[in-house]
Design a protein around this motif. Sequence first.
Motif, PDB file in Angstrom:
ATOM      1  N   ILE A  86     -30.372  46.280  -6.138  1.00 36.97           N
ATOM      2  CA  ILE A  86     -31.057  47.373  -5.550  1.00 36.97           C
ATOM      3  C   ILE A  86     -32.252  47.235  -4.924  1.00 36.97           C
ATOM      4  O   ILE A  86     -33.328  46.669  -5.291  1.00 36.97           O
ATOM      5  CB  ILE A  86     -31.117  48.462  -6.543  1.00 36.97           C
ATOM      6  N   ILE A  87     -32.378  47.518  -3.747  1.00 36.76           N
ATOM      7  CA  ILE A  87     -33.701  47.395  -2.842  1.00 36.76           C
ATOM      8  C   ILE A  87     -34.120  48.583  -2.761  1.00 36.76           C
ATOM      9  O   ILE A  87     -33.825  49.551  -2.096  1.00 36.76           O
ATOM     10  CB  ILE A  87     -33.225  46.651  -1.540  1.00 36.76           C
ATOM     11  N   VAL A  88     -35.488  49.048  -3.471  1.00 33.81           N
ATOM     12  CA  VAL A  88     -36.388  50.216  -3.718  1.00 33.81           C
ATOM     13  C   VAL A  88     -37.330  49.912  -2.648  1.00 33.81           C
ATOM     14  O   VAL A  88     -38.057  48.863  -2.651  1.00 33.81           O
ATOM     15  CB  VAL A  88     -36.731  50.498  -4.892  1.00 33.81           C
ATOM     16  N   THR A  89     -37.461  50.836  -1.675  1.00 38.74           N
ATOM     17  CA  THR A  89     -38.763  50.777  -0.899  1.00 38.74           C
ATOM     18  C   THR A  89     -39.728  52.134  -1.029  1.00 38.74           C
ATOM     19  O   THR A  89     -39.167  53.017  -1.263  1.00 38.74           O
ATOM     20  CB  THR A  89     -38.103  50.807   0.862  1.00 38.74           C
ATOM     21  N   GLY A  90     -40.849  51.834  -0.599  1.00 32.12           N
ATOM     22  CA  GLY A  90     -41.787  53.118  -0.603  1.00 32.12           C
ATOM     23  C   GLY A  90     -43.008  52.921  -1.265  1.00 32.12           C
ATOM     24  O   GLY A  90     -43.358  52.906  -2.322  1.00 32.12           O
ATOM     25  N   GLY A  91     -44.160  53.089  -0.254  1.00 29.30           N
ATOM     26  CA  GLY A  91     -45.443  53.303  -0.838  1.00 29.30           C
ATOM     27  C   GLY A  91     -45.737  54.773  -0.817  1.00 29.30           C
ATOM     28  O   GLY A  91     -45.114  55.332  -1.568  1.00 29.30           O
ATOM     29  N   ASN A  92     -46.886  55.332  -0.013  1.00 32.38           N
ATOM     30  CA  ASN A  92     -47.077  56.649  -0.118  1.00 32.38           C
ATOM     31  C   ASN A  92     -47.126  57.000   1.544  1.00 32.38           C
ATOM     32  O   ASN A  92     -47.689  56.338   2.078  1.00 32.38           O
ATOM     33  CB  ASN A  92     -48.588  56.849  -0.921  1.00 32.38           C
ATOM     34  N   GLN A 107     -48.889  57.294  -7.539  1.00 29.40           N
ATOM     35  CA  GLN A 107     -48.031  56.355  -7.874  1.00 29.40           C
ATOM     36  C   GLN A 107     -47.165  56.237  -6.762  1.00 29.40           C
ATOM     37  O   GLN A 107     -46.879  57.040  -5.945  1.00 29.40           O
ATOM     38  CB  GLN A 107     -46.958  56.551  -9.090  1.00 29.40           C
ATOM     39  N   THR A 108     -46.766  54.881  -6.349  1.00 31.69           N
ATOM     40  CA  THR A 108     -45.853  54.681  -5.279  1.00 31.69           C
ATOM     41  C   THR A 108     -44.720  55.554  -5.410  1.00 31.69           C
ATOM     42  O   THR A 108     -44.202  55.490  -6.453  1.00 31.69           O
ATOM     43  CB  THR A 108     -45.837  53.362  -4.707  1.00 31.69           C
ATOM     44  N   GLU A 109     -44.002  55.742  -4.278  1.00 31.31           N
ATOM     45  CA  GLU A 109     -42.574  56.410  -4.357  1.00 31.31           C
ATOM     46  C   GLU A 109     -41.610  55.171  -5.048  1.00 31.31           C
ATOM     47  O   GLU A 109     -40.913  55.742  -5.807  1.00 31.31           O
ATOM     48  CB  GLU A 109     -42.217  56.651  -3.003  1.00 31.31           C
ATOM     49  N   ALA A 110     -41.812  53.941  -4.620  1.00 31.24           N
ATOM     50  CA  ALA A 110     -41.095  52.953  -5.160  1.00 31.24           C
ATOM     51  C   ALA A 110     -41.187  52.732  -6.662  1.00 31.24           C
ATOM     52  O   ALA A 110     -40.238  52.557  -7.448  1.00 31.24           O
ATOM     53  CB  ALA A 110     -41.318  51.535  -4.360  1.00 31.24           C
ATOM     54  N   GLN A 125     -34.007  43.091 -13.560  1.00 31.58           N
ATOM     55  CA  GLN A 125     -33.672  41.848 -12.619  1.00 31.58           C
ATOM     56  C   GLN A 125     -32.633  42.450 -11.583  1.00 31.58           C
ATOM     57  O   GLN A 125     -32.775  41.428 -10.668  1.00 31.58           O
ATOM     58  CB  GLN A 125     -33.098  40.995 -13.733  1.00 31.58           C
ATOM     59  N   GLN A 126     -32.266  43.375 -11.296  1.00 29.14           N
ATOM     60  CA  GLN A 126     -31.437  43.835 -10.408  1.00 29.14           C
ATOM     61  C   GLN A 126     -32.148  44.761  -9.466  1.00 29.14           C
ATOM     62  O   GLN A 126     -31.558  44.892  -8.217  1.00 29.14           O
ATOM     63  CB  GLN A 126     -30.395  44.968 -11.011  1.00 29.14           C
ATOM     64  N   ILE A 127     -33.430  44.927  -9.452  1.00 27.16           N
ATOM     65  CA  ILE A 127     -34.259  45.621  -8.391  1.00 27.16           C
ATOM     66  C   ILE A 127     -35.266  44.671  -7.841  1.00 27.16           C
ATOM     67  O   ILE A 127     -35.825  44.047  -8.381  1.00 27.16           O
ATOM     68  CB  ILE A 127     -34.957  46.616  -9.245  1.00 27.16           C
ATOM     69  N   VAL A 128     -35.258  44.903  -6.545  1.00 28.05           N
ATOM     70  CA  VAL A 128     -36.124  44.129  -5.620  1.00 28.05           C
ATOM     71  C   VAL A 128     -36.867  45.513  -4.750  1.00 28.05           C
ATOM     72  O   VAL A 128     -36.377  46.534  -4.538  1.00 28.05           O
ATOM     73  CB  VAL A 128     -35.305  43.552  -4.515  1.00 28.05           C
ATOM     74  N   CYS A 129     -38.165  45.300  -4.790  1.00 29.92           N
ATOM     75  CA  CYS A 129     -38.922  46.351  -4.074  1.00 29.92           C
ATOM     76  C   CYS A 129     -39.936  45.921  -3.347  1.00 29.92           C
ATOM     77  O   CYS A 129     -40.481  44.666  -3.248  1.00 29.92           O
ATOM     78  CB  CYS A 129     -39.461  47.365  -5.373  1.00 29.92           C
ATOM     79  N   GLU A 130     -40.581  46.686  -2.386  1.00 31.93           N
ATOM     80  CA  GLU A 130     -41.573  46.832  -1.518  1.00 31.93           C
ATOM     81  C   GLU A 130     -42.218  48.382  -1.868  1.00 31.93           C
ATOM     82  O   GLU A 130     -41.817  49.094  -1.781  1.00 31.93           O
ATOM     83  CB  GLU A 130     -41.341  46.470  -0.118  1.00 31.93           C
ATOM     84  N   LYS A 131     -43.468  48.165  -1.952  1.00 29.51           N
ATOM     85  CA  LYS A 131     -44.463  49.275  -2.457  1.00 29.51           C
ATOM     86  C   LYS A 131     -45.606  49.691  -1.049  1.00 29.51           C
ATOM     87  O   LYS A 131     -46.330  50.267  -1.681  1.00 29.51           O
ATOM     88  CB  LYS A 131     -44.980  49.165  -3.546  1.00 29.51           C
ATOM     89  N   SER A 132     -45.450  49.003   0.050  1.00 26.65           N
ATOM     90  CA  SER A 132     -46.504  49.329   0.984  1.00 26.65           C
ATOM     91  C   SER A 132     -46.107  50.117   2.101  1.00 26.65           C
ATOM     92  O   SER A 132     -46.837  50.515   2.924  1.00 26.65           O
ATOM     93  CB  SER A 132     -46.827  47.805   1.693  1.00 26.65           C
ATOM     94  N   ALA A 143     -39.034  45.488   3.795  1.00 18.99           N
ATOM     95  CA  ALA A 143     -38.025  45.080   2.802  1.00 18.99           C
ATOM     96  C   ALA A 143     -37.344  43.706   3.547  1.00 18.99           C
ATOM     97  O   ALA A 143     -37.057  42.850   2.615  1.00 18.99           O
ATOM     98  CB  ALA A 143     -36.754  46.069   2.802  1.00 18.99           C
ATOM     99  N   LEU A 144     -37.534  43.194   4.774  1.00 17.40           N
ATOM    100  CA  LEU A 144     -37.063  41.955   5.159  1.00 17.40           C
ATOM    101  C   LEU A 144     -38.099  40.973   4.657  1.00 17.40           C
ATOM    102  O   LEU A 144     -37.547  39.784   4.374  1.00 17.40           O
ATOM    103  CB  LEU A 144     -37.400  42.118   6.893  1.00 17.40           C
ATOM    104  N   ASN A 145     -39.323  41.376   4.103  1.00 14.29           N
ATOM    105  CA  ASN A 145     -40.261  40.360   3.585  1.00 14.29           C
ATOM    106  C   ASN A 145     -39.971  39.999   2.317  1.00 14.29           C
ATOM    107  O   ASN A 145     -40.536  39.032   1.538  1.00 14.29           O
ATOM    108  CB  ASN A 145     -41.524  40.804   3.700  1.00 14.29           C
ATOM    109  N   VAL A 146     -39.029  40.912   1.541  1.00 17.58           N
ATOM    110  CA  VAL A 146     -38.987  40.834   0.087  1.00 17.58           C
ATOM    111  C   VAL A 146     -37.691  40.424  -0.447  1.00 17.58           C
ATOM    112  O   VAL A 146     -37.338  40.226  -1.436  1.00 17.58           O
ATOM    113  CB  VAL A 146     -39.648  42.253  -0.838  1.00 17.58           C
TER     114      VAL A 146
END
Length: 167
Positions: A86-92, A107-110, A125-132, A143-146
Motif C-alpha cells: 500500500i503506497i500512502v501519500t500526503g503531507g498537509n 499530523q500529515t494526512e499520510a 511492512q506492507q506500507i510505503v509512504c511519502e509525507k511531503s 511517490a516515485l521517489n519512495v
Amino acid sequence: MYSNLRKYTIIPVIKRKEEKYMNPIIPKSPEVPKLSESEIEFLTNTVFGPKKSIIKCDALFVFSGTHPGHWGKTLEAYNETGVDKIIVTGGNSLTGKKHPEWQFDNQTEADVIIDYLISNGVSPQQIVCEKSSTNTLENVKFALNVFDFSQIKSLMFMVDCKIKPNT
C-alpha cells in the motif's frame, strides 16, 4: 418492470419570444421522484454499469485526503484483495482546509491514514509512504521517489472523492 419510469420523462416547454428569461429544460434542483430499490438499481447499473468485484493488484495507491470514509474504503479494498503493498501519500494541503471530522491537528494526512490502517490489522511492512506532498500532482511525483513502480503490472487507486453542492 420499469415502465413507471417513463412518467418522469422531461418535456421541454416552448416559451414565446417576448418572455425575457427562459426556464431551463432541466431545473437546477429538480423534483426527484420516489423510486423503488429495483428502480434505483436499474438506473445505477444503466449509468455506471454493474458492480464489479475488486481484483487483487500488485499495489494499492492511496491519494491523501482528510475524509475518514476515504480511509475506510482503503481498508475495505485491502481486506477484499489482500494486496501486498500500500503506497500512502500526503503531507498537509496548502489550502489548510480539512474535513469537519478531522481531529488530528498538524499530523500529515499520510500519518493519519497509516495509523488507521495499522490499527485495523495492516502490517507496517506492507506500507510505503511519502509525507511531503501538498497536492495530487505531488502525491504522484513524490511517490516515485519512495517506491519502485517498474515491477508493477496492476495498480489500484484510492481517491478522496468530494461531491460539492451547487452554490
